[in-house]
Scaffold this motif. Structure first.
Motif, PDB file in Angstrom:
ATOM      1  N   GLY A 125      37.616  29.974  31.294  1.00  0.00           N
ATOM      2  CA  GLY A 125      38.603  30.953  31.736  1.00  0.00           C
ATOM      3  C   GLY A 125      37.892  32.271  31.978  1.00  0.00           C
ATOM      4  O   GLY A 125      37.318  32.844  31.052  1.00  0.00           O
ATOM      5  N   ALA A 126      37.911  32.758  33.219  1.00  0.00           N
ATOM      6  CA  ALA A 126      37.116  33.927  33.593  1.00  0.00           C
ATOM      7  C   ALA A 126      38.007  35.089  34.004  1.00  0.00           C
ATOM      8  O   ALA A 126      39.021  34.915  34.683  1.00  0.00           O
ATOM      9  N   LEU A 127      37.602  36.293  33.567  1.00  0.00           N
ATOM     10  CA  LEU A 127      38.239  37.538  33.961  1.00  0.00           C
ATOM     11  C   LEU A 127      37.157  38.485  34.459  1.00  0.00           C
ATOM     12  O   LEU A 127      36.020  38.456  33.987  1.00  0.00           O
TER      13      LEU A 127
ATOM     14  N   MET B 241      42.572  46.945  32.941  1.00  0.00           N
ATOM     15  CA  MET B 241      43.048  45.570  33.071  1.00  0.00           C
ATOM     16  C   MET B 241      42.149  44.765  34.003  1.00  0.00           C
ATOM     17  O   MET B 241      41.963  45.137  35.156  1.00  0.00           O
ATOM     18  N   PRO B 242      41.597  43.649  33.519  1.00  0.00           N
ATOM     19  CA  PRO B 242      40.790  42.805  34.407  1.00  0.00           C
ATOM     20  C   PRO B 242      41.667  41.970  35.320  1.00  0.00           C
ATOM     21  O   PRO B 242      42.898  42.041  35.265  1.00  0.00           O
ATOM     22  N   LYS B 243      41.027  41.155  36.148  1.00  0.00           N
ATOM     23  CA  LYS B 243      41.737  40.237  37.041  1.00  0.00           C
ATOM     24  C   LYS B 243      41.259  38.818  36.754  1.00  0.00           C
ATOM     25  O   LYS B 243      40.100  38.598  36.420  1.00  0.00           O
ATOM     26  N   PHE B 244      42.183  37.889  36.919  1.00  0.00           N
ATOM     27  CA  PHE B 244      41.850  36.476  36.727  1.00  0.00           C
ATOM     28  C   PHE B 244      41.110  35.943  37.944  1.00  0.00           C
ATOM     29  O   PHE B 244      41.473  36.221  39.088  1.00  0.00           O
ATOM     30  N   ILE B 245      40.046  35.167  37.694  1.00  0.00           N
ATOM     31  CA  ILE B 245      39.273  34.559  38.788  1.00  0.00           C
ATOM     32  C   ILE B 245      39.429  33.050  38.723  1.00  0.00           C
ATOM     33  O   ILE B 245      39.026  32.426  37.730  1.00  0.00           O
ATOM     34  N   PRO B 246      39.985  32.412  39.746  1.00  0.00           N
ATOM     35  CA  PRO B 246      39.946  30.944  39.791  1.00  0.00           C
ATOM     36  C   PRO B 246      38.495  30.466  39.837  1.00  0.00           C
ATOM     37  O   PRO B 246      37.624  31.125  40.413  1.00  0.00           O
TER      38      PRO B 246
END
Length: 779
Positions: free
Chosen positions: A142-144, A153-158
């Motif tokens: 799971g990457a941010l 606030m980070p963002k989610f990376i697929p």
């Protein structure tokens, strides 16, 4: 392409960047296809293709959803462990005044978690972590990512958009570059660059290239005005704002960019980690009347030699739920629950389909027709309640039909469930195989604890990795010049809570990620909370409140209820108060005590004043004189307090407390001086009288003689009583022995008489037997 990359270590052209990206994109396509198979299976893909169904006449083609159920349970447990807790983060102040650290830590933690859990940002952060956890469970990663160096606030990376070089270790220490695919709507790109164009240009955005991109994608949604981004950018911004619904929707193709992050050996000192970022177009669209852009023209964003971050932890945060134990543990060798469950679930779906198809076939009535083909179709004559079938038509009995061994099928299903249970043991407690007998409470608890060991070990690693993410978030909240609205509000709240700006430095705070009981399992959490509550008397008072609050939170599954019913309270016993309890008796005995270090000095002084006041009040309520030792001891206490106040006066912030404490000590010492004066007056008024002294001595001597006589009489009486007791014991013992002798003699006499009587009777019987006539013999 490798030569091109080698010759451009700082990736000075878009071609060099895209060449490096392509090297990572090629193996990622294969990994992405494998992940797509896992995703489709867990989303309900049927086990057989349409071609297989038609070719093999398969009637039952169903995905039975066992994989989805296991993933739901795993997601639920991970979310319970990482999301459903009172605070995301707990911060402890390590600097500043010792006596104020607890209060400041509590307020700082409350303000921080308010931003993380409430409002629009709190909702966005919650779903951000849920997406991260879902990817973590399914694929093990799971990457941010933080897209800039100031937003908290980070963002989610697929995973398909995160390009990591092959061979990168899980801790990313050997990674020198990576890339992130960005898919932005034209409106997102416009707001990112033209929201504050001066700041965007200063940071590295090439607004000319951005304007060409927006013109290209804007013409895909026909712009009938005569304005363009080059000549009239202000008008174009207004037009795009008016067309936000369209330009930010799915009807307009997204701009495909790639963000390139690299660590340069030429930047900074040799031991410093310097990361840089560049962004370029990866794919472009064409529009009527607009020349097609070239991806190799210019960088969309070029930070140049401006350092983007001095640590990889300030750019990306990766959480692992690794099911792979083969070292070295690299990023691409990480395996999630979906990988482990894919084969067992695929096999189980096919097995169930075949079994269910056999069940349906077994429910069909098969008929064997032996009539010639030229005869009419056999008829059934219904003679209620009976039916008659013509000759030549037979129903095939069960023993002549194909049979499947049900035990073999059940064994195969149980084996598949066992494999799924073992594969998912690190994420969920256990999968019911359908063959277990009902368990007792003790057996269930033992099994629950045993199953939780693997879950807890994985969660321990997750909590450790979560702490690094939380440290970066707190660091961004403490940036003094950040324009993030949440950060600005947080700092304003801290100022209102009287937390000095000089303490708003990340190095002064210890950051811990909160953990929940039971590792996310509610049953085990309630068991652990109840066990702690039952043994709470073994802990101190502050720990008992914590245990009670955790028990309330766990049983109600509501952290707010726990805080409401058992609120946090500042500790009543601190190092300062404990030190005061230790030194006060020594001071009252007149023993000098040195200055104590590492204590809450305000609480220390306040406690000494409180104890001093209690002694003064006791003397005032009795004889208002006291003893000479009381006066000496109170003087030593006052002197020790003055030394501490003099030390505290060096800090200007302690001025108010030092003044108030000094006045209170002065008031108490005035009363102590009054006690000393009364003692002197009482001593001077008591003149010795010779006759009274002689009389008192005579009385004392008489009393002493009387005491000695009484002691002698007591000793004599005691000895007499002891002698009487010993004599009585001896007499009782002699009486007992005489009584036993008498009883023995009586018993022996009775035995002798009985023996004599028996002997006489036996002798008489013998004489009678001899005197009796003998019977004649019979021939």
């Amino acid at each position: 392409m490798s030569d091109q990359i080698k010759n451009t270590p700082d990736y000075g052209t878009p071609e060099a960047v895209l060449a490096a990206v392509e090297l990572m994109q090629q193996p990622e396509r294969i990994r992405a296809s494998n992940r797509a198979l896992i995703n489709s299976l867990m989303n309900g893909r049927r086990p057989y293709t349409d071609e297989e169904v038609a070719e093999n006449q398969i009637q039952i083609n169903v995905n039975w959803g066992e994989g989805s159920k296991i993933l739901q349970d795993a997601n639920r447990q991970i979310n319970n462990a990482l999301l459903h807790k009172g605070n995301f983060v707990t911060c402890t102040l390590l600097a500043g005044k010792t006596e104020k650290r607890y209060d400041r830590s509590s307020k700082f933690t409350a303000n921080l978690n308010r931003a993380l859990k409430r409002g629009k940002s709190g909702k966005k952060y919650l779903y951000l972590l849920k997406n991260r956890n879902a990817s973590l469970v399914l694929h093990g990663i799971g990457a941010l990512i933080w897209p800039n160096n100031f937003d908290w606030m980070p963002k989610f990376i697929p995973l398909e958009d995160l390009l990591i070089p092959t061979g990168t270790l899980q801790d990313l220490t050997n990674m020198t570059h990576f890339a992130v695919n960005l898919y932005l709507t034209p409106y997102e790109l416009m707001t990112m660059t033209h929201g504050n164009s001066e700041k965007a240009k200063e940071s590295g955005w090439d607004l000319e290239v951005v304007s060409r991109i927006l013109s290209t994608y804007g013409n895909l949604n026909k712009n009938n005005s005569q304005y363009n981004w080059v000549d009239r950018p202000e008008e174009m911004v207004n037009i795009w704002k008016q067309n936000q619904v369209v330009s930010d929707s799915d009807s307009v193709p997204k701009v495909h960019l790639v963000a390139w992050y690299y660590r340069s050996a030429t930047g900074g000192s040799e031991n410093k980690e310097c990361w840089y970022r560049k962004i370029c177009l990866k794919q472009v669209a064409s529009a009527e009347g607009v020349d097609k852009l070239s991806v190799s023209d210019k960088f969309v964003f070029d930070g140049g030699k401006r350092e983007f971050a001095n640590s990889i932890d300030r750019i990306i945060s990766i959480q692992y739920g690794d099911c792979n134990l083969v070292p070295p543990q690299t990023y691409h060798s990480t395996r999630g629950l979906g990988e482990s469950l894919f084969s067992p679930i695929e096999c189980m779906n096919r097995l169930r389909c075949q079994w269910m198809q056999h069940v349906f076939e077994s429910m069909l009535m098969l008929i064997r027709v032996q009539n010639p083909t030229d005869r009419d179709r056999p008829k059934v004559f219904n003679l209620r309640p009976y039916g008659v079938i013509e000759q030549g038509v037979d129903i095939i009995p069960q023993q002549e039909r194909h049979q499947i061994d049900p035990k073999l099928v059940e064994s195969a299903m149980a084996e598949s469930r066992q494999l799924m249970s073992e594969s998912s043991a690190a994420f969920v407690q256990e999968i019911d195989s359908g063959t277990s007998k009902e368990q007792t409470l003790g057996e269930a608890q033992i099994r629950l604890q045993s199953a939780n060991k693997m879950v807890s070990s994985m969660l321990d690693m997750m909590y450790s990795l979560e702490m690094f993410k939380d440290e970066e978030i707190v660091r961004r909240f403490l940036l003094p010049n950040s324009d993030d609205p949440d950060v600005v509000e947080f700092r304003n709240r801290c100022r209102k809570d009287e937390i000095p700006d000089e303490l708003m430095v990340v190095e002064f705070w210890q950051i811990d990620s909160d953990r929940v009981l039971g590792g996310g399992d509610q049953a085990l959490a309630q068991q652990e909370a109840t066990a702690l509550l039952q043994n709470s008397q073994r802990y101190d008072q502050s720990s008992q409140r914590t245990i009670l609050r955790n028990w309330t939170t766990t049983m109600t599954r509501n952290p707010a209820m726990g805080d409401l019913l058992v609120p946090n309270q500042a500790p009543t016993v601190t190092a300062g108060t404990m030190a005061a309890d230790e030194v006060f008796p020594n001071l009252m005995l007149g023993v000098e005590v040195g200055m104590r270090e590492g204590i809450e000095r305000q609480e220390y002084v306040a406690k000494l004043i409180e104890k001093m006041s209690s002694v003064v009040d006791r003397i005032s309520q009795t004889d208002e004189v006291g003893t000479q030792q009381d006066v000496i001891g109170l003087g030593m206490v006052a002197q020790h307090i003055e030394q501490n106040l003099q030390f505290m006066s060096q800090d200007f912030e302690n001025k108010e407390f030092v003044t108030a404490a000094g006045k209170e000590v002065g008031r108490l010492m005035n009363m102590v001086k009054a006690f000393a004066q009364r003692q002197q007056e009482a001593a001077s008024q008591q003149q010795p009288d010779p006759e009274a002294q002689v009389k008192a001595a005579a009385i004392a001597q008489a009393a002493q003689q009387k005491q000695q006589i009484n002691e002698a009489n007591f000793e004599q009486k005691f000895q007499q009583k002891e002698a009487q007791f010993q004599q009585k014991m001896k007499q009782d013992q002699e009486s007992f022995m005489l009584e036993m002798q008498r009883v023995r003699e009586e018993v022996m006499a009775e035995i002798s008489a009985t023996a004599t009587k028996n002997a006489v009777e036996i002798d008489g019987m013998k004489k009678k037997a001899k005197a009796a006539p003998s019977k004649p013999k019979v021939d």
